[in-house]
Scaffold this motif. Structure first.
Motif, PDB file in Angstrom:
ATOM      1  N   THR A   1       0.825  -1.207   0.000  1.00  0.00           N
ATOM      2  CA  THR A   1       0.000   0.000   0.000  1.00  0.00           C
ATOM      3  C   THR A   1       0.858   1.255   0.000  1.00  0.00           C
ATOM      4  O   THR A   1       0.540   2.232  -0.683  1.00  0.00           O
ATOM      5  N   GLY A   2       1.946   1.221   0.754  1.00  0.00           N
ATOM      6  CA  GLY A   2       2.831   2.383   0.802  1.00  0.00           C
ATOM      7  C   GLY A   2       3.328   2.778  -0.574  1.00  0.00           C
ATOM      8  O   GLY A   2       3.195   3.930  -1.005  1.00  0.00           O
ATOM      9  N   GLN A   3       3.881   1.808  -1.298  1.00  0.00           N
ATOM     10  CA  GLN A   3       4.448   2.114  -2.617  1.00  0.00           C
ATOM     11  C   GLN A   3       3.368   2.399  -3.650  1.00  0.00           C
ATOM     12  O   GLN A   3       3.455   3.367  -4.407  1.00  0.00           O
ATOM     13  N   SER A   4       2.328   1.567  -3.690  1.00  0.00           N
ATOM     14  CA  SER A   4       1.338   1.707  -4.765  1.00  0.00           C
ATOM     15  C   SER A   4       0.467   2.947  -4.597  1.00  0.00           C
ATOM     16  O   SER A   4       0.007   3.527  -5.586  1.00  0.00           O
ATOM     17  N   THR A   5       0.234   3.368  -3.359  1.00  0.00           N
ATOM     18  CA  THR A   5      -0.544   4.592  -3.137  1.00  0.00           C
ATOM     19  C   THR A   5       0.206   5.808  -3.661  1.00  0.00           C
ATOM     20  O   THR A   5      -0.365   6.661  -4.365  1.00  0.00           O
ATOM     21  N   ILE A   6       1.471   5.894  -3.322  1.00  0.00           N
ATOM     22  CA  ILE A   6       2.293   6.996  -3.829  1.00  0.00           C
ATOM     23  C   ILE A   6       2.365   6.936  -5.352  1.00  0.00           C
ATOM     24  O   ILE A   6       2.276   7.957  -6.047  1.00  0.00           O
ATOM     25  N   ASP A   7       2.486   5.724  -5.890  1.00  0.00           N
ATOM     26  CA  ASP A   7       2.516   5.525  -7.334  1.00  0.00           C
ATOM     27  C   ASP A   7       1.243   6.080  -7.970  1.00  0.00           C
ATOM     28  O   ASP A   7       1.284   6.808  -8.973  1.00  0.00           O
ATOM     29  N   GLY A   8       0.078   5.754  -7.398  1.00  0.00           N
ATOM     30  CA  GLY A   8      -1.191   6.226  -7.940  1.00  0.00           C
ATOM     31  C   GLY A   8      -1.316   7.735  -7.897  1.00  0.00           C
ATOM     32  O   GLY A   8      -1.771   8.374  -8.864  1.00  0.00           O
ATOM     33  N   ILE A   9      -0.900   8.351  -6.789  1.00  0.00           N
ATOM     34  CA  ILE A   9      -0.985   9.809  -6.657  1.00  0.00           C
ATOM     35  C   ILE A   9      -0.087  10.500  -7.675  1.00  0.00           C
ATOM     36  O   ILE A   9      -0.494  11.458  -8.353  1.00  0.00           O
ATOM     37  N   VAL A  10       1.131   9.991  -7.820  1.00  0.00           N
ATOM     38  CA  VAL A  10       2.085  10.615  -8.743  1.00  0.00           C
ATOM     39  C   VAL A  10       1.651  10.406 -10.195  1.00  0.00           C
ATOM     40  O   VAL A  10       1.737  11.321 -11.019  1.00  0.00           O
TER      41      VAL A  10
END
Length: 419
Positions: free
Chosen positions: A190-199
């Motif tokens: 969740t940490g990596q993929s959430t930031i990925d989605g926002i960016v």
């Protein structure tokens, strides 16, 4: 042709390439599939799965099928479906799939009905919508169901509430409560993929911005950690004093959301609760504030309330970015308030879903073997199964660990010897 409701069968070839790419990162699930192919532990078992239709989920479906299960897959979120993956499962694996990215609510529940029409013996849920629908309006399906599994925190919360009220009609394995799920999938995935989605949705620079994380459970810990690592100034909001204290000790500012709303540039909710961001928060946000959700349902953001106080209808200014205006001041909502990591990106990396879906596959096997002895409660996968998944993951990563000597084991299992 296998029954289905998908966007476009011609996408199947591209979907297969991506499914195979994900499989390279899923050695634990691959090892389980190899055993399942030989032993057929799920032979004849009807499984209805309501999960995010992604490349990783496709490999879980192929594993269950290899074990002899008769599988149907529907989407657990209207925006999380990867249409090429859905097409590949139908065309190449002959697995019935009912999922279209961007489907409306009516279609979403029509697809849930298709999963129930399969007359499942085991349900496999991500958010408990399938189980909830069965209990509310399709109770005839309870006649064939022996048990289920649940993937996510939100679903486990709902199921435990059902069990507490005596409303749960069959046992469910809380896959989310396995250590090899929540300690890794929730935190690192969740940490990596959430930031990925926002960016991906915004193409903004996180460094120097103030990012507010709603909650400090395992998902929020991961988001806070990754955002901080990219240079964001992280604020955490919490209702639990212990978690709030932990966030302070981890180096984050902690304050009520009413205060954080005034200073945040980016807001991410991940609590499993309703209206974490409410109208009184939107009214004090900076111009240009960005709002995203990484909890399972879009209810974490009060979108109805936001529309009510807005100057007019939102404008789609980029894919997955809607601009709301409050007295001329813009507030941006990402991915319609749905899971941003799946709405605007591809969800968790396959290597972390490897462990989560190993839990799902082994959870289904455990349920088939033990359903008759289980009560209508929420259970965790046995610790030895959890530990075996961790061992297999380390082995696949080429990591070795120590083993206790006989002397050490004896010492740990006695009380007589002290200092």
């Amino acid at each position: 042709m296998t029954e289905h409701d998908i966007k476009d069968q011609s996408l199947a070839t591209g979907g297969r390439f991506r499914i195979d790419w994900a499989e390279q990162e899923m050695p634990v699930l691959r090892a389980i599939r190899e055993r399942f192919e030989k032993e057929k532990p799920l032979k004849g078992l009807r499984v209805s799965a309501c999960l995010h239709v992604t490349t990783e989920t496709a490999n879980l479906m192929r594993t269950l099928q290899a074990g002899g299960a008769d599988v149907v897959l529907v989407a657990s979120n209207p925006l999380s479906t990867q249409d090429d993956v859905a097409a590949s499962l139908v065309v190449h694996d002959e697995i019935p799939v009912y999922a279209i990215k961007g489907e409306d609510d009516e279609t979403y529940y029509k697809h849930l009905s298709a999963a129930i029409d399969h007359k499942p013996q085991i349900t496999m849920d991500d958010g408990a919508d399938l189980v909830s629908t069965i209990h509310k309006s399709r109770r005839e399906a309870l006649e064939t169901i022996i048990g289920g599994t649940e993937e996510t925190t939100t679903g486990v919360i709902r199921l435990k509430a059902m069990a507490k009220d005596g409303a749960l009609e069959f046992p469910v394995i809380a896959v989310n409560d396995s250590d090899t799920k929540h300690l890794f999938d929730n935190r690192y995935g969740t940490g990596q993929s959430t930031i990925d989605g926002i960016v991906r949705a915004t193409n903004i620079l996180l460094a120097g911005r103030t990012l507010v994380v709603g909650g400090y459970g395992w998902c929020s810990r991961g988001i806070a950690n990754r955002a901080s690592g990219m240079g964001a100034n992280v604020i955490v909001t919490e209702v639990n004093p212990m978690r709030a204290l932990e966030a302070v000790m981890d180096g984050y500012r902690v304050m009520p959301m009413t205060e954080a709303a005034k200073v945040g540039d980016i807001f991410v909710t991940a609590t499993g609760d309703i209206h974490v961001l409410d109208t009184h928060h939107f009214e004090v946000m900076k111009p240009g504030a960005i709002v995203a959700n990484s909890g399972h349902f879009n209810v974490e953001i009060n979108l109805k309330g936001l529309r009510k106080i807005s100057d007019g209808d939102p404008k789609l200014v980029r894919p997955f970015v809607e601009e709301y205006s409050i007295n001329g001041r813009p507030v941006y909502v990402l991915g319609e308030g749905r899971l941003i990591n799946l709405a605007a990106a591809e969800g968790h990396p396959a290597s972390v879903m490897d462990m989560s879906f190993a839990n799902q596959a082994l959870g289904a096997e455990f349920m088939m073997l033990n359903a008759e002895t289980l009560k209508n409660q929420v259970y965790t996968i046995p610790a030895d199964v959890d530990m075996e998944i961790a061992r297999l993951k380390l082995e696949a990563m080429g990591v070795g660990i120590d083993k206790l000597t006989e002397e050490q084991e004896t010492y740990l299992n006695q009380w007589q010897e002290g200092t």
